[in-house]
Design a protein around this motif. Structure first.
Motif, mmCIF file in Angstrom:
data_model
loop_
_atom_site.group_PDB
_atom_site.id
_atom_site.type_symbol
_atom_site.label_atom_id
_atom_site.label_comp_id
_atom_site.label_asym_id
_atom_site.label_seq_id
_atom_site.Cartn_x
_atom_site.Cartn_y
_atom_site.Cartn_z
ATOM 1 N N LEU A 292 0.285 3.996 -10.724
ATOM 2 C CA LEU A 292 1.395 3.357 -11.444
ATOM 3 C C LEU A 292 2.288 2.616 -10.463
ATOM 4 O O LEU A 292 2.705 3.183 -9.452
ATOM 5 C CB LEU A 292 2.212 4.414 -12.191
ATOM 6 C CG LEU A 292 3.474 3.921 -12.920
ATOM 7 C CD1 LEU A 292 3.120 2.910 -14.008
ATOM 8 C CD2 LEU A 292 4.234 5.108 -13.507
ATOM 9 N N ILE A 293 2.579 1.360 -10.774
ATOM 10 C CA ILE A 293 3.508 0.549 -9.993
ATOM 11 C C ILE A 293 4.821 0.509 -10.768
ATOM 12 O O ILE A 293 4.875 -0.032 -11.868
ATOM 13 C CB ILE A 293 3.000 -0.904 -9.806
ATOM 14 C CG1 ILE A 293 1.512 -0.975 -9.467
ATOM 15 C CG2 ILE A 293 3.895 -1.657 -8.818
ATOM 16 C CD1 ILE A 293 1.097 -0.323 -8.203
ATOM 17 N N ILE B 63 -4.680 0.321 -12.328
ATOM 18 C CA ILE B 63 -3.235 0.346 -12.123
ATOM 19 C C ILE B 63 -2.519 0.065 -13.432
ATOM 20 O O ILE B 63 -3.068 -0.544 -14.342
ATOM 21 C CB ILE B 63 -2.751 -0.644 -11.027
ATOM 22 C CG1 ILE B 63 -3.168 -2.072 -11.319
ATOM 23 C CG2 ILE B 63 -3.246 -0.224 -9.669
ATOM 24 C CD1 ILE B 63 -2.591 -3.088 -10.326
ATOM 25 N N GLY B 64 -1.290 0.557 -13.484
ATOM 26 C CA GLY B 64 -0.396 0.284 -14.595
ATOM 27 C C GLY B 64 0.932 -0.179 -14.027
ATOM 28 O O GLY B 64 1.212 0.040 -12.841
ATOM 29 N N LEU C 299 13.313 5.052 -15.888
ATOM 30 C CA LEU C 299 12.531 5.280 -14.669
ATOM 31 C C LEU C 299 12.250 6.768 -14.468
ATOM 32 O O LEU C 299 11.140 7.155 -14.080
ATOM 33 C CB LEU C 299 13.265 4.703 -13.459
ATOM 34 C CG LEU C 299 13.410 3.175 -13.461
ATOM 35 C CD1 LEU C 299 14.401 2.729 -12.396
ATOM 36 C CD2 LEU C 299 12.057 2.498 -13.282
ATOM 37 N N ILE C 300 13.240 7.606 -14.758
ATOM 38 C CA ILE C 300 13.046 9.058 -14.675
ATOM 39 C C ILE C 300 11.970 9.498 -15.653
ATOM 40 O O ILE C 300 11.055 10.246 -15.292
ATOM 41 C CB ILE C 300 14.376 9.804 -14.923
ATOM 42 C CG1 ILE C 300 15.348 9.538 -13.774
ATOM 43 C CG2 ILE C 300 14.135 11.301 -15.126
ATOM 44 C CD1 ILE C 300 16.781 9.945 -14.056
ATOM 45 N N ASP C 301 12.044 9.011 -16.891
ATOM 46 C CA ASP C 301 11.020 9.345 -17.884
ATOM 47 C C ASP C 301 9.641 8.878 -17.429
ATOM 48 O O ASP C 301 8.648 9.591 -17.607
ATOM 49 C CB ASP C 301 11.361 8.717 -19.237
ATOM 50 C CG ASP C 301 12.570 9.350 -19.906
ATOM 51 O OD1 ASP C 301 12.965 10.474 -19.522
ATOM 52 O OD2 ASP C 301 13.137 8.699 -20.818
ATOM 53 N N GLY C 302 9.576 7.686 -16.821
ATOM 54 C CA GLY C 302 8.301 7.174 -16.315
ATOM 55 C C GLY C 302 7.721 8.055 -15.231
ATOM 56 O O GLY C 302 6.512 8.315 -15.198
ATOM 57 N N ILE D 96 3.558 3.990 -6.923
ATOM 58 C CA ILE D 96 4.226 3.096 -5.973
ATOM 59 C C ILE D 96 5.560 2.764 -6.619
ATOM 60 O O ILE D 96 5.601 2.297 -7.764
ATOM 61 C CB ILE D 96 3.409 1.824 -5.728
ATOM 62 C CG1 ILE D 96 2.090 2.181 -5.055
ATOM 63 C CG2 ILE D 96 4.208 0.822 -4.898
ATOM 64 C CD1 ILE D 96 1.094 1.045 -5.032
ATOM 65 N N PHE D 97 6.649 3.010 -5.906
ATOM 66 C CA PHE D 97 7.973 2.936 -6.530
ATOM 67 C C PHE D 97 8.941 2.133 -5.675
ATOM 68 O O PHE D 97 9.203 2.485 -4.529
ATOM 69 C CB PHE D 97 8.496 4.357 -6.732
ATOM 70 C CG PHE D 97 9.749 4.483 -7.549
ATOM 71 C CD1 PHE D 97 10.127 3.524 -8.471
ATOM 72 C CD2 PHE D 97 10.559 5.593 -7.397
ATOM 73 C CE1 PHE D 97 11.284 3.656 -9.230
ATOM 74 C CE2 PHE D 97 11.722 5.746 -8.144
ATOM 75 C CZ PHE D 97 12.077 4.770 -9.064
ATOM 76 N N ASN D 98 9.446 1.053 -6.254
ATOM 77 C CA ASN D 98 10.557 0.310 -5.670
ATOM 78 C C ASN D 98 11.762 0.587 -6.561
ATOM 79 O O ASN D 98 11.903 -0.015 -7.618
ATOM 80 C CB ASN D 98 10.264 -1.190 -5.592
ATOM 81 C CG ASN D 98 11.378 -1.956 -4.904
ATOM 82 O OD1 ASN D 98 12.509 -1.490 -4.815
ATOM 83 N ND2 ASN D 98 11.062 -3.151 -4.432
#
Length: 151
Positions: free
Chosen positions: A4-5, A45-46, A56-59, A71-73
């Motif tokens: 996941l991106i 990838i998603g 974002l927390i739920d993700g 992968i988290f920005n």
């Protein structure tokens, strides 16, 4: 294998927002290049982008149900969101923190990442290439994690 991106606040404005800092490429262009690399590497990838911390927390909370790594920005939330930090710490898949600019060479308030201590690693300062480096790292971390090993 699937990765996941995730992109946080204001990253939907890439290409328009401060091109001298973040470049002229759009998030859609970054995602397209990642999709191409993922096909070459044989991984799925998603994508997720939100300007909202709770989304974002739920993700992150649900990422482990479908993905092997993230992968988290986190954008500006990098520097102060203990809720995101706790969400990264709470999930049992590797998270690679990525930043387009070198956060350690910017304003003092941007130099601290509350995410870094709980992420598997951080890639910062390589422009959009950082996402491709992060994809390769996330793939290797996910393989090691599944095998019960560390890199």
């Amino acid at each position: 294998m699937k990765i996941l991106i995730m992109n946080g606040p204001n990253l939907n404005l890439l290409g328009k927002r401060e091109p001298g800092v973040y470049g002229t490429g759009s998030l859609a262009e970054i995602n397209a290049s990642l999709q191409q690399l993922a096909q070459t590497l044989g991984v799925g990838i998603g994508f997720m982008q939100s300007n909202h911390e709770g989304a974002l927390i739920d993700g992150l909370h649900s990422a482990g149900d479908e993905y092997d790594a993230v992968i988290f920005n986190p954008g500006a939330l990098t520097h102060y969101s203990y809720a995101l930090r706790d969400a990264v710490a709470a999930i049992d898949i590797p998270v690679v923190e990525v930043h387009i600019s070198n956060i350690h060479a910017r304003e003092e308030f941007r130099r601290l990442s509350v995410i870094a201590p709980v992420a598997a690693g951080q890639i910062s300062g390589f422009g959009v290439l950082g996402y491709q480096l992060a994809l390769q790292a996330a793939m290797e971390l996910a393989r090691a994690h599944k095998a019960g090993k560390s890199l």
